[in-house]
Design an enzyme around this catalytic site. Sequence first.
Site, PDB file in Angstrom:
ATOM      1  N   LYS A  52       0.841  -1.205   0.000  1.00  9.47           N
ATOM      2  CA  LYS A  52       0.000   0.000   0.000  1.00  9.47           C
ATOM      3  C   LYS A  52       0.876   1.255   0.000  1.00  9.47           C
ATOM      4  O   LYS A  52       0.630   2.203  -0.746  1.00  9.47           O
ATOM      5  CB  LYS A  52      -0.932  -0.017   1.222  1.00  9.47           C
ATOM      6  N   GLN A  96      -4.268  -1.679   9.841  1.00  6.79           N
ATOM      7  CA  GLN A  96      -4.207  -3.005   9.225  1.00  6.79           C
ATOM      8  C   GLN A  96      -4.747  -4.070  10.193  1.00  6.79           C
ATOM      9  O   GLN A  96      -4.325  -4.134  11.348  1.00  6.79           O
ATOM     10  CB  GLN A  96      -2.754  -3.315   8.821  1.00  6.79           C
ATOM     11  N   ASP A 119     -10.819   3.000   4.581  1.00  6.39           N
ATOM     12  CA  ASP A 119     -11.169   1.581   4.448  1.00  6.39           C
ATOM     13  C   ASP A 119     -12.691   1.394   4.428  1.00  6.39           C
ATOM     14  O   ASP A 119     -13.182   0.325   4.080  1.00  6.39           O
ATOM     15  CB  ASP A 119     -10.590   0.780   5.633  1.00  6.39           C
TER      16      ASP A 119
END
Length: 294
Positions: A52, A96, A119
């Site tokens: 990412k 994460q 997200d």
Amino acid sequence: MTILDGKKISNDIKDEIAIEVSKMKKRGEKVPHLAAVIVGNDGASLTYVGSKVKACERIGFESTLVKMASTTSEIELLKKIEELNADDQIDGFIVQLPLPKQIDEQKVLMAINPDKDVDGFHPTNFGKMALDMSTFIPATPFGILELLDRYKVETSGKHTVVIGRSHIVGRPMSILMGRKGFPGNSTVTLTHSRTENINEIIKQADIVISALGVPNFVTADMVKDGVVVIDVGITRVPDETKPRGYKITGDVDYENVSKKASYITPVPGGVGPMTIAMLLKNTLLARERHLANS
Ligand code: NAP
């Protein structure tokens, strides 16, 4: 049969975003800035976060990687989230998953400012998505929509069977495929480990979206001719012929299912690269909204 080439489409999307970034630079604006928080040393998670951050660099975003020890307490992580929420330089950030056992995942996701939640996991954003409001759609479902859109796969009136009901893939996917509009307007069946007669249900599907994480779960005898197959699964399977000692396998027996499919995503190179591209797209969106509100 057409391969839904996530690698190519994700590169197209990254190129499109890079053009937007260079326009921002020309206008003298600040470029989008994504931060990623990782707690612990899980190999797969470190790889995902690393890709990412690398993707950010490639398209001209700023990025910050926040590495925290596996012993980090919930309070320490919540404090870091508060800092990121308050930091005006950061447009969006992700934490994460999975997190170490001592940390309540839901508490952490709830602490993220919904305007920076690229997200799309915060209940505010999830609720907006379910109500067809403008929001951050979780990156993997967003990537699947984008693949269906760019390949003009017909979804209207089709029976979509989603396998797996996770909050990050299966559940949102089932909502999005049933929405009014394109891609959408599907009749959706959401299946999971308690579903009875799952093979018969999958056999009725025009579109199968598989997100369970069981290698080769979907076999050729379970699908009808002309089916559209989206394979979200990513499982590391031991393979001594590979330098890393494992290979990445999807949920679908690609070799045999692809012979019956009209469209299919490969693993790797299908949904995986799309997820990163759509995270970047959400970050660009966050920057644009941030600018509009400042
Ligand atoms: P998850 O949280 O691992 O949950 C798995 C889901 O599959 C659950 O809903 C479970 O049912 C269901 N399931 C398990 N075994 C089943 C069976 N035999 N029959 C029917 N349903 C079954 O799901 P996830 O986080 O969405 O991950 C799924 C897979 O997608 C994993 O391989 C993951 O690595 C991959 N993934 C890939 C990407 C990408 O970018 N390509 C992104 C995210 C995830 P219950 O709810 O009843 O337990």
